[in-house]
Design a protein around this motif. Structure first.
Motif, PDB file in Angstrom:
ATOM      1  N   GLN A   1       0.818  -1.209   0.000  1.00  0.00           N
ATOM      2  CA  GLN A   1       0.000   0.000   0.000  1.00  0.00           C
ATOM      3  C   GLN A   1       0.860   1.270   0.000  1.00  0.00           C
ATOM      4  O   GLN A   1       0.440   2.307  -0.516  1.00  0.00           O
ATOM      5  CB  GLN A   1      -0.949  -0.003   1.207  1.00  0.00           C
TER       6      GLN A   1
ATOM      7  N   ALA B   1      -2.344  -4.262  -6.030  1.00  0.00           N
ATOM      8  CA  ALA B   1      -1.731  -5.124  -5.017  1.00  0.00           C
ATOM      9  C   ALA B   1      -2.081  -6.571  -5.325  1.00  0.00           C
ATOM     10  O   ALA B   1      -3.267  -6.934  -5.380  1.00  0.00           O
ATOM     11  CB  ALA B   1      -2.226  -4.733  -3.638  1.00  0.00           C
TER      12      ALA B   1
ATOM     13  N   SER C   1       0.202  -8.610   0.108  1.00  0.00           N
ATOM     14  CA  SER C   1       0.734  -7.546   0.958  1.00  0.00           C
ATOM     15  C   SER C   1       2.137  -7.092   0.552  1.00  0.00           C
ATOM     16  O   SER C   1       2.545  -5.975   0.897  1.00  0.00           O
ATOM     17  CB  SER C   1       0.745  -7.989   2.422  1.00  0.00           C
TER      18      SER C   1
ATOM     19  N   GLN D   1       2.214   5.277   3.578  1.00  0.00           N
ATOM     20  CA  GLN D   1       0.787   5.537   3.444  1.00  0.00           C
ATOM     21  C   GLN D   1       0.169   5.827   4.809  1.00  0.00           C
ATOM     22  O   GLN D   1      -0.720   6.677   4.934  1.00  0.00           O
ATOM     23  CB  GLN D   1       0.083   4.341   2.802  1.00  0.00           C
TER      24      GLN D   1
END
Length: 539
Positions: A119, A160, A163, A191
């Motif tokens: 992320q 994505a 992860s 993020q």
């Protein structure tokens, strides 16, 4: 007042980023860190928003990491935050596997609760390409390096996979994509930090109080004075040997050299050529040199009717004595430029037909164009020395004399610092003395950001030149995987530049750096970026 002394009083500054540390802790900075001189004052700490200078060349490598890094010898991408990658057969999908266990910096204004994941990558790049991103318009909303490459049009999506696996989906094949991910502009932010600022309504702090995964974090900033970085103990490649480093940004030129000689500075970046003999004669210091992937050039504003006449552009090129520039400005340390690409580039055209010094031909062309002794041009000149041009003011004066000899009068406007954003907003100049330091080893990095039609459209092509044949060759070079075809396309693109003369390559400079011999582990890069994560003091 020396940087050592200023550190003791930094806590009284209203612009300090942190509360004051105890003064006595700063008195032994030479044993716990070092002071770096010879750079400009940054206006922001996010390299995504800049077009070179201290933020991009040096600060970014300390505060941030990138997905990939560049091998300083082969110029090929190597693993960074991404440990591996794969490319789809059609060249449209790049899948990168991220390292695990990467810690973000812990500062007075942010305490991370998790490690780096996919992320953070999506957040960092979508901020640049997605107008709906909450941070897109923050700090001016301009991303000059990305804009000049039309990066937003190249990236269809970033997704994505899990992860720690991210996929970039491109709109077309681009052989320079991995190299672009390794540049100092392609940094990775947190993020989680962005979300914290969004909730607090303090979005601007993302760029002035940065958080990265690099070996040092920003501790203190006093404009026109100093920047202090502290060691990031959780750095994934191991904590740096030095507890802190300080950028003395209070002066330049001979002032910086005097500080070096008086031991107020430990490292001097980019000493000017005339200072090298003084440095070489002093046994306390070590001089390092790196052949640079750079070029100094004179841009001709092709929006001006006078300069739309190719005879005038060629006359200006014929008039400039590059050999004299090398002797008087570079003191024999530079290389005469026949192309925008430096000789060390694999795509350099050794058969270049670039124009050389011929004042008689210059006079003939001006007369043919109807400007015999009747032409006056304006030139913008930066005063800040750079690796590609150690003395811009002197360079400009020599060019002014060259042009006066063929009947062109030149009026000069000196600027403390010029970047392509400010130049894109200016419309009155005829000539601008400028230069470029490559961000990676791909030839596209020299040609597209400076001369493409897209770079002109977004106001970053300071020559204001657009040639569809030239652009088409750049596109073809990016789409083919055959090296011989790419080489052919880049040679043909350079031939167009030789024929059309939208700007005039002047010289390729050598990047110098000098440091006290007690410091070890300093590195140099042909791309200007250098990490201080391995610097140590031996005495």
């Amino acid at each position: 007042m020396s940087a050592y002394t200023r550190l003791l009083f930094a806590c009284f500054s209203l612009v300090s980023l942190m509360g004051c540390s105890e003064p006595q802790k700063d008195t032994d900075i030479r044993s716990r860190g070092f002071i770096y001189c010879g750079q400009d004052t940054p206006t922001i700490f996010n390299p995504q928003l800049t077009d070179g200078g201290l933020t991009t060349d040096t600060l970014a490598a300390q505060i941030f990491d990138r997905l990939l890094v560049l091998d300083p010898v082969s110029h090929q991408p190597l693993p960074g935050l991404a440990r591996s990658w794969s490319i789809s057969d059609d060249g449209l999908e790049y899948t990168l596997a991220l390292r695990k266990g990467i810690e973000f910096q812990n500062t007075d204004w942010f305490t991370p609760t998790r490690q780096l994941n996919v992320q953070d990558v999506i957040f960092s790049f979508k901020r640049v390409i997605d107008p709906s991103h909450p941070f897109f318009n923050i700090s001016g909303g301009r991303y000059p390096w990305f804009e000049s490459l039309a990066f937003d049009k190249l990236i269809n999506d970033i997704v994505a996979i899990d992860s720690h696996t991210v996929k970039f989906i491109l709109s077309r094949p681009d052989n320079s994509f991995l190299s672009n991910l390794a540049t100092s502009y392609a940094v990775i932010y947190s993020q989680e930090y962005g979300q914290q600022l969004l909730q607090a309504g303090q979005l601007n702090q993302l760029d002035m109080k940065p958080i990265g995964t690099g070996p040092f974090y920003l501790d203190q900033y006093i404009p026109n004075d100093l920047i202090r970085l502290k060691r990031h103990w959780g750095y994934w490649q191991g904590a740096a040997p030095m507890d802190q480093m300080v950028f003395d940004i209070s002066s330049r030129g001979t002032g910086s050299l005097a500080k070096l000689l008086s031991h107020e500075c430990d490292v001097l970046s980019s000493p000017i050529a005339s200072q090298l003999s003084v440095i070489s004669d002093n046994s306390e210091f070590e001089l390092m040199a790196q052949t640079g992937m750079n070029v100094s050039f004179l841009a001709l504003n092709n929006n001006k009717p006078i300069l739309q006449d190719i005879r005038v552009r060629k006359a200006i090129s014929f008039a400039i004595n590059r050999d004299n520039l090398l002797d008087s400005v570079y003191y024999g340390t530079g290389t005469k430029a026949k192309s925008m690409l430096p000789p060390m580039s694999w795509a350099y055209n050794h058969k270049s037909q670039a124009l050389d010094f011929d004042p008689e031909e210059a006079i003939r062309l001006l007369k043919e164009a109807g400007y015999d002794n009747k032409l006056t041009l304006s030139m913008w000149v930066p005063t800040e020395p750079r690796p590609y041009n150690p003395s811009p003011r002197k360079t400009a004066e020599l060019i002014q004399a060259n042009l006066q000899a063929i009947g062109i009068q030149v009026t000069m406007s000196h600027q403390d610092k010029l970047d392509r954003i400010s130049m894109g907003e200016a419309t009155s100049f005829d000539l601008i003395l400028a230069g470029w330091i490559a961000d990676n080893g791909d030839p596209d990095n020299f040609l597209r950001p400076l001369l493409s039609c897209n770079a002109k459209q977004v106001g970053l092509n300071i020559a204001n030149w657009c040639n569809l044949d030239f652009d088409n060759l750049l596109e073809l070079a990016l789409r083919t995987s055959r090296l011989d075809q790419r080489l052919n396309y880049y040679h043909r693109a350079q031939n167009i530049l030789d024929q059309q003369v939208p700007l005039i390559p002047l010289a390729h400079g050598v990047h110098f750096q000098v440091h006290h011999k007690s410091l070890g582990g300093l590195q140099m890069s042909p791309f200007g970026t250098r990490s201080f994560s391995s610097v140590y003091r031996s005495e």
